[in-house]
Scaffold this motif. Structure first.
Motif, PDB file in Angstrom:
ATOM      1  N   LYS A  62      12.701 105.310  61.419  1.00 40.09           N
ATOM      2  CA  LYS A  62      13.709 104.438  62.038  1.00 40.09           C
ATOM      3  C   LYS A  62      13.943 103.199  61.196  1.00 40.09           C
ATOM      4  N   VAL A  63      15.150 102.667  61.290  1.00 45.01           N
ATOM      5  CA  VAL A  63      15.425 101.327  60.785  1.00 45.01           C
ATOM      6  C   VAL A  63      15.743 100.454  62.003  1.00 45.01           C
ATOM      7  N   SER A  76      12.404  96.497  65.636  1.00 48.55           N
ATOM      8  CA  SER A  76      13.121  95.212  65.624  1.00 48.55           C
ATOM      9  C   SER A  76      12.308  94.059  66.219  1.00 48.55           C
TER      10      SER A  76
HETATM   11  N1  LIG Z   1      13.009 100.706  68.921  1.00 52.09           N
HETATM   12  C1  LIG Z   1      13.532 100.709  67.576  1.00 52.09           C
HETATM   13  C2  LIG Z   1      14.836 101.496  67.547  1.00 52.09           C
HETATM   14  C3  LIG Z   1      15.353 101.712  66.142  1.00 52.09           C
HETATM   15  C4  LIG Z   1      16.482 102.706  66.076  1.00 52.09           C
HETATM   16  O1  LIG Z   1      16.742 103.511  66.998  1.00 52.09           O
HETATM   17  N2  LIG Z   1      17.169 102.698  64.909  1.00 52.09           N
HETATM   18  C5  LIG Z   1      18.246 103.630  64.640  1.00 52.09           C
HETATM   19  C6  LIG Z   1      19.408 102.905  63.939  1.00 52.09           C
HETATM   20  S1  LIG Z   1      20.095 101.586  64.908  1.00 52.09           S
HETATM   21  C7  LIG Z   1      17.785 104.660  63.624  1.00 52.09           C
HETATM   22  O2  LIG Z   1      16.872 104.420  62.866  1.00 52.09           O
HETATM   23  N3  LIG Z   1      18.465 105.803  63.601  1.00 52.09           N
HETATM   24  C8  LIG Z   1      18.241 106.807  62.596  1.00 52.09           C
HETATM   25  C9  LIG Z   1      17.544 108.015  63.099  1.00 52.09           C
HETATM   26  O3  LIG Z   1      17.052 108.014  64.239  1.00 52.09           O
HETATM   27  O4  LIG Z   1      17.532 109.005  62.336  1.00 52.09           O
HETATM   28  C10 LIG Z   1      13.712  99.240  67.133  1.00 52.09           C
HETATM   29  O5  LIG Z   1      13.703  98.359  68.002  1.00 52.09           O
HETATM   30  O6  LIG Z   1      13.789  98.962  65.928  1.00 52.09           O
END
Ligand SMILES: N[C@@H](CCC(=O)N[C@@H](CS)C(=O)NCC(=O)O)C(=O)O
Length: 215
Positions: A62-63, A76
């Motif tokens: 995740k990012v 985050s």
């Molecule tokens: N709980 C995580 C959620 C992070 C998240 O869902 N990031 C999404 C982008 S906004 C992501 O990495 N999506 C790419 C994937 O799941 O492949 C946080 O607070 O950072």
């Protein structure tokens, strides 16, 4: 300001496509507000290569993720916490213990909840879609957000939720953009708060970079 990425103490924030990645915006705002020198690298989302590119920097897949030498800080809210510890002068949490507890409480609520608002009004900084996604569930989430804002602003006197900018404002910033782009009806207090968040130098910089990324 960009840091020298070869310095072992250099901070590198990996984010998703800026006009879409609401989670990524939050630690970016905290870093900018703290006056941190950091390098921001975008991994384009929704591509066949996305997962592999994220996994190369973050085993959670995740990012956002903040990398400093061999330290990998994922998520985050955890990144915002680390930024608050790195830059204590920025007072990214309120000074008073009770206010700090309230700020952490609503930040956690934002982090863990509001699934309908996220699902029905996904953040997109470059599309105005007034009226779209106004499902009863999303509007109920929006109403809860506004109650949180009104209570915090009444207690602090504003202009930010706890007076000065804190992580709580960073956590709610993507909701402020959604209220604007999806045309959610706001009272005067919430309208002023949305305008305040969207006028911060951190948000302006994020939006500028988001537009530049789109070319
Ligand atoms: N709980 C995580 C959620 C992070 C998240 O869902 N990031 C999404 C982008 S906004 C992501 O990495 N999506 C790419 C994937 O799941 O492949 C946080 O607070 O950072």
């Amino acid at each position: 300001m960009a840091s020298n990425p070869t310095d072992p103490k250099a901070l590198i924030l990996h984010v998703g496509t800026k006009h879409l990645s609401s989670w990524s915006m939050r630690p970016f705002l905290a870093l900018v507000y703290a006056g941190a020198e950091f390098t921001c690298r975008t991994i384009p989302l929704d591509r066949p290569t996305t997962k592999e590119a994220i996994l190369a920097v973050n085993p959670t897949g995740k990012v956002p993720v903040l990398v400093q030498g061999d330290l990998v800080v994922s998520d985050s809210l955890a990144i915002c916490e680390y930024v608050a510890e790195l830059f204590p002068h920025a007072r990214l949490w309120p000074e008073k213990r009770e206010a700090r507890a309230r700020a952490r409480s609503i930040s956690a609520e934002m982090h863990a909840g509001f699934a309908a608002l996220r699902r029905d009004m996904p953040m997109n900084l470059v599309e105005n879609r007034p009226g779209v996604g106004h499902t009863p569930e999303a509007l109920a989430d929006a109403a809860r957000v506004m109650t949180i804002w009104r209570e915090a602003l009444a207690r602090s006197g504003g202009p930010f939720l706890f007076g000065t900018f804190t992580i709580a404002d960073a956590m709610f910033a993507p909701v402020a953009t959604r209220f604007q782009t999806y045309g959610v009806e706001l009272d005067a207090t919430c309208r002023t708060y949305v305008d305040t968040v969207l006028a911060t130098s951190g948000f302006e910089r994020w939006k500028r970079e988001a537009l530049a990324e789109r070319g």
